[in-house]
Design a protein around this motif. Structure first.
Motif, short mmCIF file in Angstrom:
data_model
loop_
_atom_site.label_atom_id
_atom_site.label_comp_id
_atom_site.label_asym_id
_atom_site.label_seq_id
_atom_site.Cartn_x
_atom_site.Cartn_y
_atom_site.Cartn_z
N TRP A 188 0.85 -1.20 0.00
CA TRP A 188 0.00 0.00 0.00
C TRP A 188 0.88 1.24 0.00
O TRP A 188 1.80 1.36 0.78
N LEU A 192 -1.75 4.33 -4.40
CA LEU A 192 -2.92 3.49 -4.21
C LEU A 192 -3.96 4.19 -3.34
O LEU A 192 -5.16 4.06 -3.58
N GLU A 193 -3.49 4.93 -2.36
CA GLU A 193 -4.42 5.68 -1.51
C GLU A 193 -5.17 6.73 -2.32
O GLU A 193 -6.38 6.94 -2.15
N SER A 194 -4.47 7.40 -3.24
CA SER A 194 -5.11 8.39 -4.10
C SER A 194 -6.14 7.74 -5.01
O SER A 194 -7.25 8.25 -5.20
N LEU A 195 -5.81 6.56 -5.58
CA LEU A 195 -6.76 5.86 -6.43
C LEU A 195 -7.98 5.39 -5.64
O LEU A 195 -9.11 5.43 -6.14
N ARG A 196 -7.75 4.95 -4.40
CA ARG A 196 -8.87 4.52 -3.56
C ARG A 196 -9.81 5.68 -3.30
O ARG A 196 -11.05 5.54 -3.33
N ARG A 197 -9.23 6.86 -3.03
CA ARG A 197 -10.07 8.04 -2.76
C ARG A 197 -10.86 8.44 -4.00
O ARG A 197 -12.05 8.78 -3.91
N GLN A 198 -10.23 8.38 -5.18
CA GLN A 198 -10.94 8.70 -6.41
C GLN A 198 -12.07 7.71 -6.68
O GLN A 198 -13.16 8.09 -7.12
N ARG A 199 -11.80 6.42 -6.40
CA ARG A 199 -12.84 5.41 -6.60
C ARG A 199 -14.01 5.66 -5.66
O ARG A 199 -15.19 5.51 -6.05
N SER A 200 -13.73 6.06 -4.42
CA SER A 200 -14.80 6.35 -3.47
C SER A 200 -15.65 7.51 -3.95
O SER A 200 -16.88 7.49 -3.83
#
Length: 245
Positions: A188, A192-200
């Motif tokens: 992690w 990946l954290e940025s992509l997770r936030r965009q997906r949310s």
């Protein structure tokens, strides 16, 4: 340091305390927030007294303003747009500063940037599974005897008490320690954290669109029902009064 200063007035209310706190810190520091100040130095075509105060303070202390000129307004509404959100730092390099155009249900747009030169470490609480005292935990929980419950409020209150007792038992009989984790060695990472936030954000927008479609269909259906009901009542009244009307 996250700050907010209320709009309106010639002078900043927060400038009585913000500089004093921020100036007193040592080492790397960064200030972000909606300060409601306007100055051509960080974009826009307006400079007010509040903006002059902040710029004078920044220049006097040698701080760096991370805002990039030529970006979209940080505030946008039916009343207009303005550049009133600031990113100020000292001994911390701010890169890739940008205003995100994604919808976040706020007049203030989200600002994204990277901090360079910071150690990629984080702290995590680690539980020692092998050192657990299951007998003690079971004994402590078995000593708890709930009384007879009759109402929903009593059940919720009892559930809260049981949860609190379980938390105390875990803290007492399950040892844990704080461990420094190297983010570079983990799967992690920041990307990946940025992509997770965009997906949310995408999932939230999709949920709101579906909710809007359902409400729109319900609204149209109610209009049709109301129209048919009105016409039926009108025809019946006309027929009762004068069928040749």
């Amino acid at each position: 340091m996250n700050v907010y200063d209320v709009p309106g007035g010639k002078r900043n209310l927060g400038l009585d305390t913000i500089p004093r706190i921020f100036d007193g810190w040592e080492g790397r520091k960064i200030l972000v927030g909606d300060m409601n100040v306007k100055n051509k130095a960080w974009d826009g075509n307006t400079t007010d007294e509040r903006g002059k105060d902040v710029l004078e303070w920044v220049m006097e202390r040698g701080y760096m303003v991370g805002n990039d000129c030529g970006t979209p307004a940080t505030f946008f509404s039916t009343r207009g747009e303005s550049w009133v959100d600031l990113t100020i730092s000292e001994n911390a390099q701010v890169n890739e500063w940008k205003v995100c155009m994604e919808e976040i249900m706020s007049d203030d747009r989200m600002i994204d940037f990277c901090l360079m030169g910071l150690p990629k470490m984080r702290r995590a609480v680690v539980t020692n599974v092998r050192g657990n005292n299951w007998d003690g935990l079971e004994r402590m929980m078995s000593e708890y005897h709930p009384r007879r419950l009759n109402t929903k409020e009593e059940i919720e209150r009892e559930a809260t008490m049981l949860q609190e007792r379980l938390r105390e038992a875990c803290m007492k009989f399950i040892p844990s320690s704080e461990k420094v984790m190297d983010m570079e060695g983990e799967r992690w990472n920041v990307e990946l954290e940025s992509l997770r936030r965009q997906r949310s954000l995408r999932l939230e927008r999709r949920r709101r669109k579906e909710e809007y479609r359902r409400e729109r269909s319900r609204y149209k259906r109610m209009i049709r029902i109301a129209r048919v009901t009105f016409l039926r009542e009108r025809v019946e009244r006309i027929q009762d009064e004068n069928p040749w009307d």
